[in-house]
Design a protein around this motif. Structure first.
Motif, mmCIF file in Angstrom:
data_model
loop_
_atom_site.group_PDB
_atom_site.id
_atom_site.type_symbol
_atom_site.label_atom_id
_atom_site.label_comp_id
_atom_site.label_asym_id
_atom_site.label_seq_id
_atom_site.Cartn_x
_atom_site.Cartn_y
_atom_site.Cartn_z
ATOM 1 N N THR A 150 14.899 58.177 -23.056
ATOM 2 C CA THR A 150 14.123 57.754 -24.223
ATOM 3 C C THR A 150 14.373 56.287 -24.547
ATOM 4 O O THR A 150 13.435 55.529 -24.838
ATOM 5 C CB THR A 150 14.479 58.628 -25.436
ATOM 6 O OG1 THR A 150 14.166 59.995 -25.140
ATOM 7 C CG2 THR A 150 13.710 58.189 -26.674
ATOM 8 N N ASP A 153 12.652 54.054 -21.930
ATOM 9 C CA ASP A 153 11.202 54.092 -22.049
ATOM 10 C C ASP A 153 10.700 53.275 -23.238
ATOM 11 O O ASP A 153 9.562 52.784 -23.220
ATOM 12 C CB ASP A 153 10.746 55.546 -22.185
ATOM 13 C CG ASP A 153 9.239 55.695 -22.139
ATOM 14 O OD1 ASP A 153 8.656 55.405 -21.074
ATOM 15 O OD2 ASP A 153 8.650 56.093 -23.159
ATOM 16 N N LYS A 188 11.288 61.158 -18.553
ATOM 17 C CA LYS A 188 11.260 59.694 -18.708
ATOM 18 C C LYS A 188 12.325 59.040 -17.838
ATOM 19 O O LYS A 188 12.080 58.000 -17.216
ATOM 20 C CB LYS A 188 11.452 59.315 -20.171
ATOM 21 C CG LYS A 188 10.277 59.689 -21.061
ATOM 22 C CD LYS A 188 10.535 59.331 -22.505
ATOM 23 C CE LYS A 188 9.342 59.705 -23.379
ATOM 24 N NZ LYS A 188 9.587 59.399 -24.818
ATOM 25 N N TRP A 192 11.659 56.592 -14.620
ATOM 26 C CA TRP A 192 12.353 55.299 -14.512
ATOM 27 C C TRP A 192 13.067 55.201 -13.177
ATOM 28 O O TRP A 192 12.977 54.172 -12.492
ATOM 29 C CB TRP A 192 13.340 55.152 -15.670
ATOM 30 C CG TRP A 192 14.290 54.016 -15.507
ATOM 31 C CD1 TRP A 192 14.098 52.714 -15.868
ATOM 32 C CD2 TRP A 192 15.602 54.074 -14.910
ATOM 33 N NE1 TRP A 192 15.195 51.956 -15.540
ATOM 34 C CE2 TRP A 192 16.135 52.773 -14.952
ATOM 35 C CE3 TRP A 192 16.369 55.102 -14.361
ATOM 36 C CZ2 TRP A 192 17.391 52.462 -14.447
ATOM 37 C CZ3 TRP A 192 17.620 54.804 -13.850
ATOM 38 C CH2 TRP A 192 18.126 53.496 -13.908
#
Length: 223
Positions: A150, A153, A188, A192
């Motif tokens: 999180t 992102d 997420k 990544w």
């Protein structure tokens, strides 16, 4: 050359890998000195006094010696020319260090000593795997992934020191069966990683490990 910094460590070390990636990202002319076998189990006695707690990496540059990874990364970025490894905006700098601190404090202790050590390094060395510990800490492993994913992102900047630290801490977890649980907990972070793992410096210093061959190498050293 005289002014060329020298980095001391060993190739399997997550923190050594972070420093090597940072040096290459800065396009820094440097040398690397191995102070142990690939896995770190067999230390070179010549380097016993290199670090007060016998850890790696260590950086030497001219008369300067730096013994902690985050200090080394900061020195690389601030003391040398090359592409910047930190944002300029104050808020983005703070968010970068938030990700780094969260990774070191909460993710690395469960991703590496708990998961990677038991799932990857212990079998290589023919040591016992603590399945109970992995199972008990899996919620923490996944929680760290969710939070860091999180944070990553939400950034507005590009590749920086936070990416290097997270990649170094995460890489071995991606080679375990638990990676499926981690990606399920944090799509997420998985997205990544799919982007970052293809970066040339990450691919070079954090490659996939041939654990079967490493086990054979380890056994051969013990004969």
């Amino acid at each position: 050359m005289q002014d060329q910094p020298t980095l001391y460590g060993y190739r399997a070390s997550t923190f050594t890998r972070m420093a090597l990636v940072a040096a290459d990202e800065k396009e820094l002319d440097h040398s690397f000195q191995s102070v142990a076998s690939w896995d770190g189990y067999d230390k070179d006695p010549k380097f016993v006094d290199l670090h007060p707690f016998l850890k790696v990496p260590v950086l030497k540059h001219q008369r300067l010696k730096i013994t902690e990874t985050l200090a080394i990364l900061t020195y690389f970025d601030s003391a040398f020319n090359g592409p910047p490894l930190a944002p300029k905006d104050g808020a983005e700098i703070a968010k970068m260090w938030e990700i780094i601190s969260t990774t070191i404090s909460y993710a690395w202790p469960v991703w590496v000593p708990v998961l990677a050590t038991n799932r990857l390094f212990n079998p290589m060395a023919q040591d016992e795997t603590d399945e109970g510990l992995i199972k008990a800490r899996l919620p923490d492993i996944c929680k760290a992934a969710e939070v860091i994913g999180t944070y990553l992102d939400a950034r507005s900047g590009g590749f920086d020191l936070a990416d290097i630290v997270v990649a170094g801490a995460l890489k071995y977890a991606t080679e375990t069966p638990e990676w499926e649980h981690i990606t399920g907990a944090s799509p997420k972070l998985a997205a990544w990683w799919d982007r970052v793992r293809c970066r040339s410096t990450i691919a070079k210093h954090m490659p996939d490990t041939d654990w079967t061959q490493r086990a054979k190498d380890f056994a051969a050293r013990r004969i």
